[in-house]
Scaffold this motif. Structure first.
Motif, PDB file in Angstrom:
ATOM      1  N   THR A  30      -9.699  24.184  29.616  1.00 20.16           N
ATOM      2  CA  THR A  30      -9.394  24.748  28.309  1.00 20.16           C
ATOM      3  C   THR A  30     -10.419  25.841  28.033  1.00 20.16           C
ATOM      4  O   THR A  30     -11.574  25.543  27.729  1.00 20.16           O
ATOM      5  N   PRO A  31     -10.043  27.107  28.152  1.00 19.26           N
ATOM      6  CA  PRO A  31     -11.005  28.197  27.962  1.00 19.26           C
ATOM      7  C   PRO A  31     -11.354  28.374  26.488  1.00 19.26           C
ATOM      8  O   PRO A  31     -10.702  27.810  25.600  1.00 19.26           O
ATOM      9  N   GLU A  32     -12.386  29.175  26.234  1.00 20.65           N
ATOM     10  CA  GLU A  32     -12.755  29.482  24.856  1.00 20.65           C
ATOM     11  C   GLU A  32     -11.586  30.197  24.173  1.00 20.65           C
ATOM     12  O   GLU A  32     -11.020  31.144  24.700  1.00 20.65           O
ATOM     13  N   GLY A  33     -11.239  29.739  23.009  1.00 19.23           N
ATOM     14  CA  GLY A  33     -10.093  30.294  22.312  1.00 19.23           C
ATOM     15  C   GLY A  33      -8.861  29.421  22.424  1.00 19.23           C
ATOM     16  O   GLY A  33      -7.844  29.701  21.788  1.00 19.23           O
ATOM     17  N   GLY A  34      -8.921  28.353  23.228  1.00 18.09           N
ATOM     18  CA  GLY A  34      -7.819  27.417  23.330  1.00 18.09           C
ATOM     19  C   GLY A  34      -6.858  27.749  24.457  1.00 18.09           C
ATOM     20  O   GLY A  34      -7.039  28.696  25.211  1.00 18.09           O
ATOM     21  N   GLY A  35      -5.813  26.956  24.536  1.00 19.95           N
ATOM     22  CA  GLY A  35      -4.844  27.133  25.610  1.00 19.95           C
ATOM     23  C   GLY A  35      -5.251  26.402  26.870  1.00 19.95           C
ATOM     24  O   GLY A  35      -6.119  25.532  26.863  1.00 19.95           O
ATOM     25  N   THR A  36      -4.608  26.760  27.958  1.00 21.85           N
ATOM     26  CA  THR A  36      -4.874  26.145  29.262  1.00 21.85           C
ATOM     27  C   THR A  36      -5.026  27.241  30.306  1.00 21.85           C
ATOM     28  O   THR A  36      -4.289  28.227  30.282  1.00 21.85           O
ATOM     29  N   MET A  37      -5.984  27.051  31.194  1.00 20.04           N
ATOM     30  CA  MET A  37      -6.150  27.982  32.307  1.00 20.04           C
ATOM     31  C   MET A  37      -6.078  27.203  33.614  1.00 20.04           C
ATOM     32  O   MET A  37      -6.810  26.239  33.815  1.00 20.04           O
ATOM     33  N   VAL A  38      -5.179  27.642  34.483  1.00 23.46           N
ATOM     34  CA  VAL A  38      -5.089  27.109  35.844  1.00 23.46           C
ATOM     35  C   VAL A  38      -5.788  28.100  36.760  1.00 23.46           C
ATOM     36  O   VAL A  38      -5.456  29.291  36.766  1.00 23.46           O
ATOM     37  N   THR A  39      -6.776  27.624  37.504  1.00 19.60           N
ATOM     38  CA  THR A  39      -7.583  28.503  38.351  1.00 19.60           C
ATOM     39  C   THR A  39      -7.492  28.046  39.801  1.00 19.60           C
ATOM     40  O   THR A  39      -7.812  26.897  40.118  1.00 19.60           O
ATOM     41  N   LEU A  40      -7.063  28.954  40.667  1.00 19.60           N
ATOM     42  CA  LEU A  40      -6.987  28.693  42.104  1.00 19.60           C
ATOM     43  C   LEU A  40      -8.020  29.562  42.805  1.00 19.60           C
ATOM     44  O   LEU A  40      -7.997  30.795  42.662  1.00 19.60           O
ATOM     45  N   ARG A  41      -8.920  28.930  43.540  1.00 17.38           N
ATOM     46  CA  ARG A  41      -9.951  29.652  44.287  1.00 17.38           C
ATOM     47  C   ARG A  41      -9.672  29.487  45.779  1.00 17.38           C
ATOM     48  O   ARG A  41      -9.792  28.385  46.314  1.00 17.38           O
ATOM     49  N   VAL A  42      -9.305  30.586  46.423  1.00 19.46           N
ATOM     50  CA  VAL A  42      -8.926  30.569  47.841  1.00 19.46           C
ATOM     51  C   VAL A  42     -10.104  31.061  48.666  1.00 19.46           C
ATOM     52  O   VAL A  42     -10.586  32.180  48.449  1.00 19.46           O
ATOM     53  N   PRO A  43     -10.609  30.255  49.614  1.00 14.57           N
ATOM     54  CA  PRO A  43     -11.778  30.672  50.401  1.00 14.57           C
ATOM     55  C   PRO A  43     -11.425  31.741  51.421  1.00 14.57           C
ATOM     56  O   PRO A  43     -10.260  32.052  51.677  1.00 14.57           O
ATOM     57  N   GLU A  44     -12.471  32.305  52.030  1.00 13.49           N
ATOM     58  CA  GLU A  44     -12.291  33.371  53.024  1.00 13.49           C
ATOM     59  C   GLU A  44     -11.420  32.927  54.188  1.00 13.49           C
ATOM     60  O   GLU A  44     -10.645  33.700  54.713  1.00 13.49           O
ATOM     61  N   ALA A  45     -11.567  31.657  54.600  1.00 10.48           N
ATOM     62  CA  ALA A  45     -10.875  31.180  55.807  1.00 10.48           C
ATOM     63  C   ALA A  45      -9.366  31.284  55.673  1.00 10.48           C
ATOM     64  O   ALA A  45      -8.658  31.389  56.675  1.00 10.48           O
ATOM     65  N   ALA A  46      -8.836  31.265  54.421  1.00  9.96           N
ATOM     66  CA  ALA A  46      -7.390  31.312  54.236  1.00  9.96           C
ATOM     67  C   ALA A  46      -6.894  32.723  53.976  1.00  9.96           C
ATOM     68  O   ALA A  46      -5.722  32.933  53.751  1.00  9.96           O
ATOM     69  N   ARG A  47      -7.815  33.702  54.011  1.00  9.75           N
ATOM     70  CA  ARG A  47      -7.467  35.089  53.731  1.00  9.75           C
ATOM     71  C   ARG A  47      -7.354  35.878  55.012  1.00  9.75           C
ATOM     72  O   ARG A  47      -7.716  35.403  56.090  1.00  9.75           O
ATOM     73  N   PRO A  48      -6.851  37.088  54.944  1.00  5.45           N
ATOM     74  CA  PRO A  48      -6.592  37.830  56.176  1.00  5.45           C
ATOM     75  C   PRO A  48      -7.865  38.251  56.880  1.00  5.45           C
ATOM     76  O   PRO A  48      -8.873  38.547  56.256  1.00  5.45           O
ATOM     77  N   HIS A  49      -7.833  38.244  58.219  1.00  2.00           N
ATOM     78  CA  HIS A  49      -8.944  38.688  59.030  1.00  2.00           C
ATOM     79  C   HIS A  49      -8.630  40.065  59.576  1.00  2.00           C
ATOM     80  O   HIS A  49      -7.487  40.408  59.829  1.00  2.00           O
ATOM     81  N   SER A  50      -9.668  40.873  59.766  1.00  2.00           N
ATOM     82  CA  SER A  50      -9.472  42.195  60.334  1.00  2.00           C
ATOM     83  C   SER A  50      -9.383  42.116  61.836  1.00  2.00           C
ATOM     84  O   SER A  50      -9.809  41.147  62.438  1.00  2.00           O
TER      85      SER A  50
END
Length: 344
Positions: free
Chosen positions: A324-344
């Motif tokens: 519940t962030p400041e100001g009310g409501g709901t926040m869904v937060t997804l944190r995706v690590p480097e390993a699941a992101r594209p590699h060069s």
């Protein structure tokens, strides 16, 4: 430095450095022992190897199977270093049967315990994989049942009504009634086309395959608009994400939007993607009534939709939270690590 370079170990480069130096010292100690090098030197090299392995343990973060196996391996390395140190100390005493041999007992116990930990970690990993497989198969069956029910209750019933309507039109000789009936039939067909398109989009979003994740999420936000206003800023979603990562992010955002629209009693929703250099962060925030009371039975830990969201996040090694962030409501937060992101 490339921000998308893969992480070699759960603790990153410090862990890798400690482990490699520890292995080098252990191998050096074994070589020194085989060549009858100075016993005290063998002892201290073994102590150094064990100490490095132990120092690497706090760096091996995470709760996954790889992290558990890595920690068990570090314990094995620490035990091997302890054994080498005890052998060096034994030789340094110059006795045939020194009391220091008793130190071998806890060292060997450490080795055995670590080996058993590796075995248990593998067994636990296998059990988890089997449980996930059963859950996935059950989820697929539930999904098929839902689509079958949806098609039967809406599409099939409406098509049956259309068939009866066309049958009645075939018996009329009134041109005006026939023209009006055909127009009504066209409207019913058009409505069913829309329903089927919606079902197809729910099963597999076309935009995700043709335009990519960014456009697919923007399309989700656009389709969620109606009684609520949806602001979508996902320009920082990187291109070239692995397919499973794209699907997981899409479905999590889809479920978060659906929950906000249907249950949050909100007026505004904001979908945003940011990149802080170490992880991709995707948020869905609404200005609704906030998180439900756990006693209501609709808490994040008990909602089937939210359980599915969490399982998708865990499949990526990502972290998903509700707050519940400041100001009310709901926040869904997804944190995706480097390993699941594209590699060069």
């Amino acid at each position: 430095m490339n921000p998308f370079s893969p992480v070699r170990a759960p603790g990153g480069r410090p862990l890798l450095a400690c482990a490699l130096v520890g292995v080098a010292l252990a191998v050096t100690s074994i070589g020194m022992e085989l060549t009858d090098a100075e016993p005290h030197l063998v002892m201290w090299v073994g102590v150094g190897a064990g100490a490095l392995f132990l120092a690497a343990l706090p760096l091996a973060r995470g709760v996954g199977d790889d992290a558990l196996t890595l920690r068990a391996g570090l314990l094995i390395g620490a035990g091997a270093g302890a054994v080498l140190a005890v052998i060096g100390l034994w030789r340094a005493t110059g006795r045939d049967q020194p009391v220091v041999l008793l130190l071998l007992v806890p060292s060997l116990l450490l080795l055995i315990t670590a080996a058993l930990a590796v075995r248990e970690a593998r067994l636990a990993a296998h059990a988890r994989r089997m449980k996930q497989l059963r859950a996935r198969l059950q989820g697929q069956e539930d999904e098929r049942r839902r689509w079958a029910q949806e098609l039967h209750d809406q599409t099939l019933q409406d098509l049956a009504a259309l068939e009866l309507w066309l049958a009645s039109l075939s018996r009329t000789h009134d041109p005006d009634r026939l023209a009006a009936g055909v127009e009504d039939a066209r409207g019913m067909v058009h409505e069913q086309i829309g329903v089927l398109r919606h079902l197809i989009t729910q099963m597999r979003p076309l935009a995700l395959d043709t335009l990519g994740l960014r456009a697919a999420v923007q399309d989700l936000a656009h389709r969620a608009e109606g009684e609520v206003t949806v602001a979508c800023d996902v320009e920082r979603l990187p291109a070239g994400l692995p397919p499973d990562t794209q699907v997981a992010i899409y479905r999590i955002v889809q479920e978060a939007l659906s929950n906000a629209v249907q249950h949050a009693h909100c007026h505004r929703i904001a979908v945003r993607a940011t990149n802080d250099g170490s992880q991709l962060v995707v948020t869905v925030r609404d200005d609704g009534r906030g998180l439900p009371d756990p006693a209501s039975g609709d808490a994040p830990s008990t909602s089937f939709g939210r359980i599915g969201m969490r399982e998708r996040a865990e499949s990526l090694g990502a972290h998903l939270t509700w707050s519940t962030p400041e100001g009310g409501g709901t926040m869904v937060t997804l944190r995706v690590p480097e390993a699941a992101r594209p590699h060069s």
